[in-house]
Motif scaffolding. Structure first.
Motif, PDB file in Angstrom:
ATOM      1  N   GLN A   1       0.755  -1.055  -0.155  1.00 30.41           N
ATOM      2  CA  GLN A   1      -0.463  -0.109   0.247  1.00 30.41           C
ATOM      3  C   GLN A   1       1.325   0.586   0.274  1.00 30.41           C
ATOM      4  OE1 GLN A   1      -3.866  -0.277   2.359  1.00 30.41           O
ATOM      5  NE2 GLN A   1      -2.888  -1.841   3.365  1.00 30.41           N
ATOM      6  N   HIS A   2       1.703   1.220   0.849  1.00 29.04           N
ATOM      7  CA  HIS A   2       2.612   2.154   0.673  1.00 29.04           C
ATOM      8  C   HIS A   2       3.312   2.880  -0.677  1.00 29.04           C
ATOM      9  CE1 HIS A   2       2.727   3.566   5.033  1.00 29.04           C
ATOM     10  NE2 HIS A   2       2.358   2.791   5.067  1.00 29.04           N
ATOM     11  N   ILE A   3       3.891   1.446  -1.485  1.00 25.70           N
ATOM     12  CA  ILE A   3       4.385   1.840  -2.531  1.00 25.70           C
ATOM     13  C   ILE A   3       3.492   2.660  -3.249  1.00 25.70           C
ATOM     14  CG2 ILE A   3       5.953   0.267  -4.658  1.00 25.70           C
ATOM     15  CD1 ILE A   3       6.795  -1.573  -2.223  1.00 25.70           C
TER      16      ILE A   3
ATOM     17  N   VAL B   1       0.669  -4.508  -7.733  1.00 27.08           N
ATOM     18  CA  VAL B   1       1.399  -3.352  -7.478  1.00 27.08           C
ATOM     19  C   VAL B   1       3.095  -3.277  -8.446  1.00 27.08           C
ATOM     20  CG1 VAL B   1       2.782  -2.719  -5.488  1.00 27.08           C
ATOM     21  CG2 VAL B   1       0.369  -3.351  -4.886  1.00 27.08           C
ATOM     22  N   VAL B   2       3.781  -4.407  -8.716  1.00 20.82           N
ATOM     23  CA  VAL B   2       4.480  -4.733  -9.434  1.00 20.82           C
ATOM     24  C   VAL B   2       3.907  -3.850 -11.130  1.00 20.82           C
ATOM     25  CG1 VAL B   2       5.987  -5.697 -10.606  1.00 20.82           C
ATOM     26  CG2 VAL B   2       5.677  -6.510  -8.226  1.00 20.82           C
ATOM     27  N   PHE B   3       2.992  -3.904 -11.483  1.00 17.32           N
ATOM     28  CA  PHE B   3       2.720  -3.617 -12.744  1.00 17.32           C
ATOM     29  C   PHE B   3       2.115  -2.088 -12.691  1.00 17.32           C
ATOM     30  CE2 PHE B   3      -0.954  -2.308 -15.532  1.00 17.32           C
ATOM     31  CZ  PHE B   3      -0.920  -2.981 -16.688  1.00 17.32           C
ATOM     32  N   ARG B   4       1.700  -1.273 -11.466  1.00 14.63           N
ATOM     33  CA  ARG B   4       1.410  -0.151 -11.878  1.00 14.63           C
ATOM     34  C   ARG B   4       2.774   0.123 -11.617  1.00 14.63           C
ATOM     35  NH1 ARG B   4      -2.524   1.233 -14.143  1.00 14.63           N
ATOM     36  NH2 ARG B   4      -4.983  -0.382 -13.201  1.00 14.63           N
ATOM     37  N   CYS B   5       3.403  -0.143 -11.032  1.00 12.89           N
ATOM     38  CA  CYS B   5       4.935   0.716 -11.326  1.00 12.89           C
ATOM     39  C   CYS B   5       5.670   0.763 -12.392  1.00 12.89           C
ATOM     40  CB  CYS B   5       6.014   0.150  -9.715  1.00 12.89           C
ATOM     41  SG  CYS B   5       4.983   0.614  -8.038  1.00 12.89           S
TER      42      CYS B   5
ATOM     43  N   THR C   1      12.367  -9.581  -9.886  1.00 10.00           N
ATOM     44  CA  THR C   1      12.291  -9.884  -8.780  1.00 10.00           C
ATOM     45  C   THR C   1      11.932 -10.603  -7.809  1.00 10.00           C
ATOM     46  OG1 THR C   1      15.284  -8.689 -10.072  1.00 10.00           O
ATOM     47  CG2 THR C   1      15.734 -10.665  -8.412  1.00 10.00           C
ATOM     48  N   VAL C   2      11.684  -9.756  -7.592  1.00  7.15           N
ATOM     49  CA  VAL C   2      10.813 -10.383  -6.971  1.00  7.15           C
ATOM     50  C   VAL C   2       9.548 -10.878  -7.128  1.00  7.15           C
ATOM     51  CG1 VAL C   2       9.388  -9.450  -4.367  1.00  7.15           C
ATOM     52  CG2 VAL C   2      11.150  -7.781  -4.657  1.00  7.15           C
ATOM     53  N   LEU C   3       8.976 -10.727  -7.833  1.00  3.40           N
ATOM     54  CA  LEU C   3       8.105 -11.954  -8.622  1.00  3.40           C
ATOM     55  C   LEU C   3       9.058 -12.582  -9.441  1.00  3.40           C
ATOM     56  CD1 LEU C   3       5.200  -9.142 -11.184  1.00  3.40           C
ATOM     57  CD2 LEU C   3       5.141 -10.734  -8.813  1.00  3.40           C
ATOM     58  N   LEU C   4       9.937 -12.904  -9.177  1.00  2.00           N
ATOM     59  CA  LEU C   4      11.064 -13.937 -10.369  1.00  2.00           C
ATOM     60  C   LEU C   4      10.948 -14.913  -8.691  1.00  2.00           C
ATOM     61  CD1 LEU C   4      11.995 -15.097 -12.568  1.00  2.00           C
ATOM     62  CD2 LEU C   4      14.178 -14.507 -11.609  1.00  2.00           C
TER      63      LEU C   4
ATOM     64  N   SER D   1      -4.149 -11.076 -12.481  1.00  2.00           N
ATOM     65  CA  SER D   1      -3.060 -10.884 -12.888  1.00  2.00           C
ATOM     66  C   SER D   1      -2.591 -11.346 -13.826  1.00  2.00           C
ATOM     67  CB  SER D   1      -2.484 -11.982 -11.579  1.00  2.00           C
ATOM     68  OG  SER D   1      -2.848 -11.275 -10.684  1.00  2.00           O
ATOM     69  N   SER D   2      -2.995 -12.344 -14.995  1.00  2.00           N
ATOM     70  CA  SER D   2      -2.733 -13.310 -15.925  1.00  2.00           C
ATOM     71  C   SER D   2      -2.638 -11.891 -17.404  1.00  2.00           C
ATOM     72  CB  SER D   2      -3.123 -14.090 -16.186  1.00  2.00           C
ATOM     73  OG  SER D   2      -3.727 -14.903 -15.688  1.00  2.00           O
ATOM     74  N   GLU D   3      -3.186 -11.314 -17.046  1.00  2.00           N
ATOM     75  CA  GLU D   3      -3.577  -9.768 -18.472  1.00  2.00           C
ATOM     76  C   GLU D   3      -2.566  -9.545 -18.010  1.00  2.00           C
ATOM     77  OE1 GLU D   3      -7.155  -8.616 -17.485  1.00  2.00           O
ATOM     78  OE2 GLU D   3      -7.829  -9.981 -19.251  1.00  2.00           O
ATOM     79  N   ARG D   4      -2.492  -9.207 -16.873  1.00  2.00           N
ATOM     80  CA  ARG D   4      -1.090  -7.963 -16.515  1.00  2.00           C
ATOM     81  C   ARG D   4       0.233  -8.539 -16.358  1.00  2.00           C
ATOM     82  NH1 ARG D   4      -5.037  -4.449 -15.277  1.00  2.00           N
ATOM     83  NH2 ARG D   4      -5.650  -3.720 -13.785  1.00  2.00           N
ATOM     84  N   LEU D   5       0.749  -9.870 -16.818  1.00  2.00           N
ATOM     85  CA  LEU D   5       1.976 -10.191 -17.019  1.00  2.00           C
ATOM     86  C   LEU D   5       1.934 -10.451 -18.005  1.00  2.00           C
ATOM     87  CD1 LEU D   5       2.039 -13.561 -14.452  1.00  2.00           C
ATOM     88  CD2 LEU D   5       3.331 -11.156 -13.925  1.00  2.00           C
ATOM     89  N   MET D   6       0.980 -10.203 -19.396  1.00  2.00           N
ATOM     90  CA  MET D   6       1.105 -10.064 -20.562  1.00  2.00           C
ATOM     91  C   MET D   6       0.923  -9.280 -21.136  1.00  2.00           C
ATOM     92  SD  MET D   6       1.533 -13.493 -21.131  1.00  2.00           S
ATOM     93  CE  MET D   6       0.729 -13.340 -23.246  1.00  2.00           C
ATOM     94  N   LYS D   7       0.536  -8.180 -20.216  1.00  2.00           N
ATOM     95  CA  LYS D   7       0.683  -6.931 -21.045  1.00  2.00           C
ATOM     96  C   LYS D   7       1.750  -6.100 -19.976  1.00  2.00           C
ATOM     97  CE  LYS D   7      -4.163  -5.503 -20.315  1.00  2.00           C
ATOM     98  NZ  LYS D   7      -5.133  -4.170 -19.624  1.00  2.00           N
ATOM     99  N   MET D   8       3.030  -6.477 -19.512  1.00  2.00           N
ATOM    100  CA  MET D   8       4.230  -6.194 -19.320  1.00  2.00           C
ATOM    101  C   MET D   8       5.154  -6.515 -20.369  1.00  2.00           C
ATOM    102  SD  MET D   8       4.689  -6.232 -14.974  1.00  2.00           S
ATOM    103  CE  MET D   8       4.118  -7.803 -15.255  1.00  2.00           C
ATOM    104  N   LEU D   9       5.085  -8.328 -20.359  1.00  2.00           N
ATOM    105  CA  LEU D   9       6.337  -8.519 -21.299  1.00  2.00           C
ATOM    106  C   LEU D   9       5.532  -8.366 -22.959  1.00  2.00           C
ATOM    107  CD1 LEU D   9       7.117 -11.056 -22.838  1.00  2.00           C
ATOM    108  CD2 LEU D   9       4.649 -12.525 -23.075  1.00  2.00           C
TER     109      LEU D   9
END
Length: 679
Positions: free
Chosen positions: A474-476, A538-542, A560-563, A576-584
């Motif tokens: 939440q802070h991030i 949160v990682v996707f938004r950052c 790396t945290v996700l990894l 979350s699956s859609e977020r990962l594909m958008k990051m790719l």
């Protein structure tokens, strides 16, 4: 010797004009160049310094308002000798107001407590400017190529503390005999203008000894009865401020205020030295006060191979740490203004970070070369001293599981306090903790220095660290678009990186959660997922959302945290699956890959994250399977991606500009302006 200031009963209406008159006198009157008798000189110093400054009885806010930073700079430029006299007078007052017995305990009288408070406030205002003046003098001397014997120093303006060496230590004036022929050949003709040499407290005779005296005075005041320790506290063995982590000891408000003023002065002087040096040169820079404090709290052992914390250092560390852990924010009835308890919390956290950053080695003798003629800095440090600081060793020595549990939940409660205040519907229903960014730094240091605490946080006793994860995410999320809070996001990311290395923490991310567990993440109202889904969100938004370009250096850390945790993620949601594909899709685009030489690492990390989910937890990844099939064109593009060979450069082409551009190109990862897919 300058006489000690006396306590005068003055009202607020009378003290402020008198205080302002004293400040004006420091600007205009040279206290070391008066053509008066010694008694008249002492009277002027007593009137302008003692009565006006140390006996004003002003609050910290009023003192800093009426004695502003511009006033100190003006005194430093116009009458630097007066600033040295002021420091000397304050240290003399502290020395005369305190008494150390045979056992090493420090005592004072209740009547001297207001005077000691005023001394600490004046030092908090003045010492940063004195340190800055000495640093500037050193820099000017180094640029001019001056040597340690002071050659060429006459062409530079003397420093503030040089007056302590040149003026205060000048021998007393000797009356000239009637017959001048009776004078020795090497005698000075006359010293009528030479002021009488007052003795510095505890034998201070040089700037280095002044810093040592200041450090000794602050350490003694840390456990002074009844200043920072309640009456009869030393006799009853109540030396530590807060001996227990569970409940704070009830002490008078005056004692809490005295502790806050003491820590303010300590932090102000130490941070003034740190801010004037780069992070790379901090541990080898010339830090006279910081090293004097280190040598006092943790001197070298008999073999000069390591430092050993003294009993005072252990008591100070315990007092500060327990003060932070046992703090409980008050309710709305105490939130009219910032109370002394919250101020003590802020200064305790800052002081803890200062002590943890104390350099363990003194700099080389070359760096300790003084720019003041005739003053040698005898602080050579033997080689082979341990690199780990003594206070880091004390922080890593905590090993009681019961204390670990108290520390963990206290930290989580303090870090969660700003989030509760932010989303509270009742105004001022809770005292806000303002120093939560610094508390994050302290928590990161604790997890980094104490591997036992890191292992305990990921166990079931602390719910596998899930309460801390909710607070960090939440802070991030809140601070991701705020340029002033990049450091907060960085510290929280490092804590997540440490936690992700623990298997129990990664497995616990499979526990189900709802939007009530993360009220600040703006999750869909129909969200029903797991902790790992909140982490992906949160990682996707950052790393992908617009406005987060300042977080580019943290992209690798967050991915790396996700990894680290995805091999243990049994299933992830469609969200979350859609977020990962958008990051790719974003990180594999040509705009990102060709923007900087190292940008390919982001696409590589995302592919490794997807590979972990498919390789280790394929049975429960039906949402991810659907997303990959639906976005098969992205996977096909990545699989068939080819980079064209560069065109052949003509033999007569001008390559000068190309070489210059290549030299200026930064090898670090860069995120260009790309069209980010919509949600």
């Amino acid at each position: 010797e300058l006489s000690a200031p006396c306590n005068l009963a003055m009202g607020a209406a009378e003290s402020k004009p008198r205080f302002r008159e004293s400040v004006q006198a420091l600007k205009s009157l040279n206290l070391l160049a008066l053509d008066e008798t010694d008694d008249e000189k002492e009277a002027v110093a007593q009137e302008s310094l003692c009565r006006g400054l140390l006996s004003s009885g002003l609050s910290p806010e009023s003192l800093f308002t009426w004695f502003s930073a511009d006033d100190v700079k003006e005194i430093r430029q116009a009458q630097p000798a007066n600033l040295g006299v002021l420091v000397f007078q304050v240290l003399s007052s502290i020395a005369k107001a305190t008494e150390v017995d045979a056992t090493g305990n420090t005592f004072t009288s209740r009547g001297d407590v207001p005077e000691l408070m005023a001394c600490l406030r004046v030092l908090s205002r003045v010492m940063p400017h004195v340190v800055e003046a000495e640093w500037q003098q050193t820099q000017h001397a180094e640029q001019a190529g001056l040597t340690s014997d002071g050659s060429g120093l006459s062409h530079n303006k003397p420093s503030v503390l040089s007056y302590l060496s040149n003026e205060f230590q000048r021998p007393a004036a000797v009356p000239a005999p009637e017959d001048p022929s009776s004078l020795p050949d090497d005698a000075a003709p006359s010293q009528e203008d030479a002021p009488r040499a007052p003795s510095m407290p505890n034998g201070v005779g040089s700037p280095l000894e002044l810093y040592s005296t200041l450090a000794s005075a602050l350490v003694n005041l840390a456990f002074c009865e009844p200043f920072t320790v309640p009456a009869q506290g030393l006799q009853c063995g109540l030396r530590v401020w807060a001996p227990s982590m569970t409940e704070p000891r009830l002490v008078p408000v005056e004692t809490t205020a005295a502790r806050a003023e003491l820590l303010r002065c300590l932090v102000a002087t130490c941070t003034a030295e740190a801010l004037l040096n780069s992070p790379q040169s901090y541990h080898s820079a010339r830090l006279p006060f910081t090293h004097a404090l280190l040598n006092l709290l943790a001197p070298l052992n008999a073999n000069a191979s390591a430092r050993q914390a003294t009993e005072t250092a252990v008591d100070l560390f315990t007092s500060l740490f327990n003060t932070v852990i046992c703090y409980k924010p008050g309710g709305w009835w105490r939130n009219i203004s910032k109370d002394v308890g919250s101020q003590l919390l802020d200064y305790s956290i800052h002081a803890m970070l200062v002590l943890l950053d104390l350099p363990n080695q003194n700099p080389s003798p070359k760096l300790w070369t003084s720019v003041i003629p005739g003053v040698e800095m005898q602080t050579q440090q033997p080689q082979g001293v341990e690199e780990t600081g003594v206070f880091k060793q004390l922080l890593g020595s905590v090993s009681d599981p019961r204390q670990f549990k108290i520390i963990f939940y206290s930290m989580v409660e303090l870090l969660n306090n700003p989030l509760i205040v932010m989303h509270s519907s009742i105004m001022q229903d809770r005292q806000k903790v303002d120093s939560y960014p610094e508390l994050l730094v302290l928590l990161w240091r604790l997890l980094d220095c104490n591997s036992s605490f890191l292992a305990y946080v990921s166990t079931g006793e602390c719910q596998h660290g899930m309460p801390l994860l909710a607070v960090l995410l939440q802070h991030i999320y809140i601070a991701r678009n705020d340029p002033s809070k990049i450091g907060l996001v960085q510290n929280a990311s490092y804590i997540l990186l440490l936690l992700s290395s623990r298997r129990d923490f990664a497995v616990a991310l499979n526990d189900p959660v709802t939007t009530s567990n993360y009220p600040c993440l703006e999750l869909p109202s129909s969200f029903h997922g797991r902790h790992v889904d909140a982490l992906v969100h949160v990682v996707f938004r950052c790393v992908v959302s617009p406005g987060c370009e300042r977080l580019v250096p943290l992209y690798t850390t967050l991915l790396t945290v996700l990894l680290n945790v995805t091999p243990y993620s049994k299933t992830i949601s469609m969200h979350s699956s859609e977020r990962l594909m958008k990051m790719l899709e974003v990180f594999s685009s040509r705009q990102v890959l060709l923007a900087a030489p190292k940008n390919y690492q982001w696409a590589k990390l995302v592919l490794m994250i997807l590979n972990n989910l498919v390789q280790y937890q394929i049975d429960g990844q039906y949402h991810l399977t659907y997303a990959v099939v639906r976005k098969s064109d992205i996977v096909t593009t990545v699989a068939t991606m080819e980079l064209k060979q560069p065109d052949t450069i003509p033999p007569n082409a001008d390559t000068a500009n190309a070489d210059e551009d290549a030299t200026e190109t930064d090898d670090e990862a860069q995120f260009p302006d790309v069209d980010i897919p919509s949600d």
